[in-house]
Design an enzyme around this catalytic site. Sequence first.
Site, PDB file in Angstrom:
ATOM      1  N   GLY A 120       8.880   7.165  -2.963  1.00 34.26           N
ATOM      2  CA  GLY A 120       9.290   8.609  -3.970  1.00 34.26           C
ATOM      3  C   GLY A 120       8.228   9.332  -3.808  1.00 34.26           C
ATOM      4  O   GLY A 120       7.203   9.700  -2.961  1.00 34.26           O
ATOM      5  N   VAL A 151      -0.121  20.252   7.547  1.00 35.51           N
ATOM      6  CA  VAL A 151      -0.075  20.105   8.086  1.00 35.51           C
ATOM      7  C   VAL A 151       0.641  20.470   9.910  1.00 35.51           C
ATOM      8  O   VAL A 151      -0.028  21.440  10.784  1.00 35.51           O
ATOM      9  CB  VAL A 151       0.782  18.144   8.778  1.00 35.51           C
ATOM     10  CG1 VAL A 151       1.311  18.197   9.609  1.00 35.51           C
ATOM     11  CG2 VAL A 151       0.757  17.545   7.968  1.00 35.51           C
ATOM     12  N   ARG A 161      14.595   5.519   0.556  1.00 33.77           N
ATOM     13  CA  ARG A 161      13.942   4.521   1.003  1.00 33.77           C
ATOM     14  C   ARG A 161      14.383   3.529   1.687  1.00 33.77           C
ATOM     15  O   ARG A 161      15.763   4.175   1.903  1.00 33.77           O
ATOM     16  CB  ARG A 161      13.974   3.682  -0.340  1.00 33.77           C
ATOM     17  CG  ARG A 161      13.171   4.056  -1.449  1.00 33.77           C
ATOM     18  CD  ARG A 161      12.758   3.359  -2.524  1.00 33.77           C
ATOM     19  NE  ARG A 161      12.155   4.155  -3.990  1.00 33.77           N
ATOM     20  CZ  ARG A 161      10.756   4.569  -4.113  1.00 33.77           C
ATOM     21  NH1 ARG A 161       9.704   4.716  -3.288  1.00 33.77           N
ATOM     22  NH2 ARG A 161      10.459   5.643  -5.379  1.00 33.77           N
ATOM     23  N   ASP A 217       2.411   2.551  -0.168  1.00 34.54           N
ATOM     24  CA  ASP A 217       2.157   1.161   0.687  1.00 34.54           C
ATOM     25  C   ASP A 217       3.611   0.676   1.979  1.00 34.54           C
ATOM     26  O   ASP A 217       3.557   1.120   2.753  1.00 34.54           O
ATOM     27  CB  ASP A 217       1.523   0.459  -0.592  1.00 34.54           C
ATOM     28  CG  ASP A 217       2.429  -0.220  -1.152  1.00 34.54           C
ATOM     29  OD1 ASP A 217       3.389   0.450  -1.434  1.00 34.54           O
ATOM     30  OD2 ASP A 217       2.541  -0.678  -2.397  1.00 34.54           O
ATOM     31  N   THR A 272       1.580   9.728  -4.095  1.00 40.87           N
ATOM     32  CA  THR A 272       2.604   8.710  -5.042  1.00 40.87           C
ATOM     33  C   THR A 272       1.973   9.170  -6.015  1.00 40.87           C
ATOM     34  O   THR A 272       0.571   9.211  -5.613  1.00 40.87           O
ATOM     35  CB  THR A 272       2.270   6.967  -4.573  1.00 40.87           C
ATOM     36  OG1 THR A 272       3.100   6.480  -5.365  1.00 40.87           O
ATOM     37  CG2 THR A 272       1.067   6.877  -3.846  1.00 40.87           C
ATOM     38  N   ASP A 332       1.699   6.644  -8.392  1.00 43.43           N
ATOM     39  CA  ASP A 332       1.157   5.767  -8.657  1.00 43.43           C
ATOM     40  C   ASP A 332      -0.798   5.499  -9.131  1.00 43.43           C
ATOM     41  O   ASP A 332      -0.822   5.014  -9.117  1.00 43.43           O
ATOM     42  CB  ASP A 332       1.798   4.531  -8.189  1.00 43.43           C
ATOM     43  CG  ASP A 332       3.137   4.749  -8.203  1.00 43.43           C
ATOM     44  OD1 ASP A 332       3.730   4.892  -8.970  1.00 43.43           O
ATOM     45  OD2 ASP A 332       4.386   3.684  -7.833  1.00 43.43           O
ATOM     46  N   ASP A 378      -1.698   3.781  -6.531  1.00 44.10           N
ATOM     47  CA  ASP A 378      -2.117   2.392  -6.584  1.00 44.10           C
ATOM     48  C   ASP A 378      -2.402   1.509  -5.358  1.00 44.10           C
ATOM     49  O   ASP A 378      -2.003   0.989  -4.897  1.00 44.10           O
ATOM     50  CB  ASP A 378      -0.420   2.050  -6.938  1.00 44.10           C
ATOM     51  CG  ASP A 378       0.474   1.899  -5.725  1.00 44.10           C
ATOM     52  OD1 ASP A 378       0.314   2.921  -5.073  1.00 44.10           O
ATOM     53  OD2 ASP A 378       1.820   2.016  -5.901  1.00 44.10           O
ATOM     54  N   ARG A 425       4.460   1.853 -11.461  1.00 40.65           N
ATOM     55  CA  ARG A 425       4.917   0.630 -11.026  1.00 40.65           C
ATOM     56  C   ARG A 425       3.957  -0.480 -10.988  1.00 40.65           C
ATOM     57  O   ARG A 425       4.274  -0.321 -12.410  1.00 40.65           O
ATOM     58  CB  ARG A 425       4.910   0.683  -9.618  1.00 40.65           C
ATOM     59  CG  ARG A 425       5.934   0.163  -8.425  1.00 40.65           C
ATOM     60  CD  ARG A 425       5.482   0.188  -7.256  1.00 40.65           C
ATOM     61  NE  ARG A 425       6.169   1.642  -6.211  1.00 40.65           N
ATOM     62  CZ  ARG A 425       7.772   1.449  -6.340  1.00 40.65           C
ATOM     63  NH1 ARG A 425       8.478   0.560  -6.282  1.00 40.65           N
ATOM     64  NH2 ARG A 425       7.592   2.208  -5.354  1.00 40.65           N
ATOM     65  N   ARG A 472       8.862   5.855 -32.684  1.00 41.15           N
ATOM     66  CA  ARG A 472       9.746   6.442 -32.384  1.00 41.15           C
ATOM     67  C   ARG A 472       9.434   6.116 -30.794  1.00 41.15           C
ATOM     68  O   ARG A 472       8.012   5.536 -31.062  1.00 41.15           O
ATOM     69  CB  ARG A 472       9.666   8.361 -31.946  1.00 41.15           C
ATOM     70  CG  ARG A 472      10.653   9.180 -33.423  1.00 41.15           C
ATOM     71  CD  ARG A 472      11.740   8.339 -33.376  1.00 41.15           C
ATOM     72  NE  ARG A 472      12.144   8.965 -34.753  1.00 41.15           N
ATOM     73  CZ  ARG A 472      12.465   8.545 -35.739  1.00 41.15           C
ATOM     74  NH1 ARG A 472      12.364   6.910 -36.060  1.00 41.15           N
ATOM     75  NH2 ARG A 472      13.137   9.140 -36.442  1.00 41.15           N
TER      76      ARG A 472
HETATM   77  O1  F6P Z   1       6.941   4.710  -6.509  1.00 47.52           O
HETATM   78  C1  F6P Z   1       6.155   6.541  -7.573  1.00 47.52           C
HETATM   79  C2  F6P Z   1       7.446   5.572  -8.268  1.00 47.52           C
HETATM   80  O2  F6P Z   1       8.028   7.122  -9.081  1.00 47.52           O
HETATM   81  C3  F6P Z   1       7.358   4.569  -9.517  1.00 47.52           C
HETATM   82  O3  F6P Z   1       6.050   4.659 -10.272  1.00 47.52           O
HETATM   83  C4  F6P Z   1       8.359   4.147 -10.134  1.00 47.52           C
HETATM   84  O4  F6P Z   1       8.389   2.956 -10.543  1.00 47.52           O
HETATM   85  C5  F6P Z   1       9.419   4.290  -8.973  1.00 47.52           C
HETATM   86  O5  F6P Z   1       9.026   5.114  -7.542  1.00 47.52           O
HETATM   87  C6  F6P Z   1      10.559   5.168  -9.157  1.00 47.52           C
HETATM   88  O6  F6P Z   1      11.719   4.790  -7.418  1.00 47.52           O
HETATM   89  P1  F6P Z   1      12.990   5.660  -7.520  1.00 47.52           P
HETATM   90  O7  F6P Z   1      13.302   6.521  -7.399  1.00 47.52           O
HETATM   91  O8  F6P Z   1      13.332   4.764  -6.593  1.00 47.52           O
HETATM   92  O9  F6P Z   1      13.920   5.085  -9.143  1.00 47.52           O
END
Ligand code: F6P
Length: 322
Positions: free
Chosen positions: A11, A23, A74, A105, A128, A130, A132, A174, A246
């Site tokens: 992502g 870089v 991906r 990761d 990322t 996230d 994470d 995520r 909402r």
């Molecule tokens: O890892 C980044 C992220 O935006 C997550 O927060 C989310 O779960 C996922 O990617 C969404 O992935 P995609 O771009 O494949 O919909």
Amino acid sequence: MKRIAVLTSGGDAPGMNAAIRGVVRYASNSDAKLDVYGVQRGYEGLIKGKLSRMDGRSVSDTIHRGGTILKTARCMEFTTDAGIEQAFKVLKAYEIEGLVVIGGDGSFRGMKDLRDKFNFPCVGIPGTIDNDLGYTDFTLGFDTAVNTVLSAINNIRDTMTSHDRACVIEVMGRNCGDIAVYAGLAGGAEAMVVPEMPFDIDELIEKMRRNVLKGKASDIIILAEGMTSCETLKKELEDKTGITLRTIKLGYIQRGGTPTMADRIFAARCAVRAVDLLVQGKSGRVVGSKDNKIIDVEVGEALKMKKTFDKDLYRIATILGQ
Ligand code: F6P
């Protein structure tokens, strides 16, 4: 070392362009004087041989842009032996001697495989939203994503307060509740529902009822993705509290946008360390930050490190949101 390549994978995250720029410019302008190739669409482009030469000018006017100028993907093929071998052949054909991988990761696992199978020099930059990854305090793009959520909370609160409505705001992350907790604390949310902490809906209902008695019916509830849907949570809360709710799922809004100062500075520092590591022959390491210092960790070790959730931040956010 004369020639390296850089790619973004998984992502996208705000600050990836600032990292690519770092870089390219550091590798070509510093004493290392390296040639840099950009790989299109992450590992997929590496397998397909989609590489082109970059110089200082290729990254002009990109520092403030979200997304990634190299594009990203991906790539399942890179999880197979055949895919990695093909990528290695491409790297050899282009006489690339080192690779900078900017991603999360999954991207680091790919980088580790390339290093393990072919002993190819690679380094990683954690890109990322996230936040994470266990080995680093922060990942690139997290700060910007949280600020985007924060700005959404501010706007949503204005209208919710005016109508005496509560709102469930679903955010990304995520399996990690960091975006929810940081944005919740900074935005004064009344509750955060995150995977790391037990969630008791009856407690939340009680809290919302108490807030009504205190004269407030416009609670902001931040819901981390994957817990439940914002619609399901809304229905249950509405049925049991009688408060009008909402929902909003912020979705990809969180992934785009101009990177914050913090992400741009982090990108630059990571980029410099990544290039230095390759030049020093230190392969298979991922760059990150600990206590505001740039660190690097062996990729296998880094991937084993469990992310620790900041329970104290959650506690503070919960208390202050009362
Ligand atoms: O890892 C980044 C992220 O935006 C997550 O927060 C989310 O779960 C996922 O990617 C969404 O992935 P995609 O771009 O494949 O919909």
